[in-house]
Design an enzyme around this catalytic site. Structure first.
Site, PDB file in Angstrom:
ATOM      1  N   SER A 157       0.839  -1.197   0.000  1.00 42.87           N
ATOM      2  CA  SER A 157       0.000   0.000   0.000  1.00 42.87           C
ATOM      3  C   SER A 157       0.879   1.255   0.000  1.00 42.87           C
ATOM      4  O   SER A 157       1.694   1.428  -0.900  1.00 42.87           O
ATOM      5  CB  SER A 157      -0.964  -0.060   1.187  1.00 42.87           C
ATOM      6  OG  SER A 157      -2.049   0.818   1.020  1.00 42.87           O
TER       7      SER A 157
ATOM      8  N   ASP B  61      -9.973  -6.034  -3.418  1.00 49.74           N
ATOM      9  CA  ASP B  61      -9.475  -4.855  -2.715  1.00 49.74           C
ATOM     10  C   ASP B  61     -10.374  -3.651  -3.003  1.00 49.74           C
ATOM     11  O   ASP B  61     -10.475  -3.191  -4.137  1.00 49.74           O
ATOM     12  CB  ASP B  61      -8.037  -4.564  -3.153  1.00 49.74           C
ATOM     13  CG  ASP B  61      -7.321  -3.572  -2.253  1.00 49.74           C
ATOM     14  OD1 ASP B  61      -7.998  -2.821  -1.535  1.00 49.74           O
ATOM     15  OD2 ASP B  61      -6.079  -3.563  -2.276  1.00 49.74           O
TER      16      ASP B  61
ATOM     17  N   HIS C 248      -7.993  -5.820   0.771  1.00 47.33           N
ATOM     18  CA  HIS C 248      -6.794  -4.998   0.895  1.00 47.33           C
ATOM     19  C   HIS C 248      -5.758  -5.672   1.783  1.00 47.33           C
ATOM     20  O   HIS C 248      -4.554  -5.514   1.567  1.00 47.33           O
ATOM     21  CB  HIS C 248      -7.166  -3.622   1.456  1.00 47.33           C
ATOM     22  CG  HIS C 248      -6.069  -2.611   1.359  1.00 47.33           C
ATOM     23  ND1 HIS C 248      -5.510  -2.221   0.156  1.00 47.33           N
ATOM     24  CD2 HIS C 248      -5.404  -1.903   2.326  1.00 47.33           C
ATOM     25  CE1 HIS C 248      -4.564  -1.320   0.373  1.00 47.33           C
ATOM     26  NE2 HIS C 248      -4.479  -1.121   1.687  1.00 47.33           N
TER      27      HIS C 248
END
Length: 271
Positions: A95, A219, A247
């Site tokens: 991320s 996600d 995610h």
């Protein structure tokens, strides 16, 4: 826990195992220990020395006195790599951590020999921007969500439909989210909004480091099409998309993620 002073900051880090180094870079607000449950055991078993660390603003590093940028975080990472690795290092990002790695690959290409980029972006679209501004507004409001409500919201945001449909697994996740619900946003505040980047895809076309880009099929935070765009702009990058993962896919289906990472590092996955 060792502490490195670099780039004007105090960075706490931890090392596990022995062998060639792999540095793990977390997402927004997450401490380095999130890698310990699944990725550290898999990578040390594969013969690597794994280095995890806490970003600036995350305890126990203390809170920076001024606002900071992605460039600052990339410089922190550069200092850590130079400290723990005698040559180019393998790096895994997730991320926001992946964006930090990408910026390092542009600014200091000689520091990284192979990179895995999970749930990353090369540009912020409308939804990414809206989510970031909403998180900043919540943080600045001083409001604290009841832990049970925060857990429910996190489950919907971060988990796959497959996990949400499995009542036993879901209860476990809800317990974890409730126990770890944030009540102090002082540290994470500095990281909020850093993922709202302009279109960096033209800059990423200059990256020459072998990269594996991993998207998670369910996600909702970083939709797979945004992740795929990063792979498409980095010359020679490999892209894989893992089904049944939200995610937090690296925690939902760690065996799949770990296998992809280890195979890539060992040269068994085409780039």
């Amino acid at each position: 826990m060792p502490v490195l002073r670099t780039n004007g900051m105090r960075l706490a880090y931890q090392e596990y195992g022995s062998g060639e180094p792999v540095v793990m870079v977390t997402g927004t607000g997450a401490p380095g220990r999130v890698w310990r449950a699944h990725q550290v055991p898999a990578l040390t078993a594969a013969g690597y020395r794994v280095i995890t660390f806490d970003h600036r603003g995350v305890a126990p590093n203390g809170h920076p006195e001024r606002p900071f940028t992605l460039d600052d975080m990339a410089a922190d990472l550069a200092g850590l790599i130079a400290h723990v690795s005698p040559g180019p290092c393998r790096v895994v990002g997730f991320s926001l951590g992946s964006i930090v790695v990408q910026e390092l690959l542009v600014a200091r290409p000689g520091l990284v020999g192979q990179a895995v980029l999970m749930a990353t972006i090369g540009r912020a679209d409308t939804l990414v921007g809206v989510m970031a501004s909403a998180e900043i507004a919540l943080c600045d409001s001083g409001a604290v969500l009841p832990p049970r409500y925060a857990a429910y919201v996190q489950a919907l945001q971060y988990l796959s439909g497959e996990t949400l449909a499995d009542e036993e697994r879901l209860r476990g996740w809800l317990d974890i989210f409730e126990m770890t619900a944030a009540t102090d946003f002082t540290g994470v505040r500095g990281q909020l909004g850093l993922q709202v980047i302009r279109d960096r895809r033209p800059a990423y076309r200059a990256i020459r480091c072998p990269c594996l880009v991993i998207g998670f099929g369910d996600d909702r935070i970083v939709r797979p099409q945004l992740v795929r765009e990063v792979a498409e702009c980095i010359p020679g990058a490999a892209y894989t998309e893992l089904a049944g993962c939200g995610h937090y896919g690296y925690l939902e289906k760690p065996e799949l993620v770990n296998s992809a990472i280890v195979e890539f590092f060992a040269g068994r996955r085409e780039v």
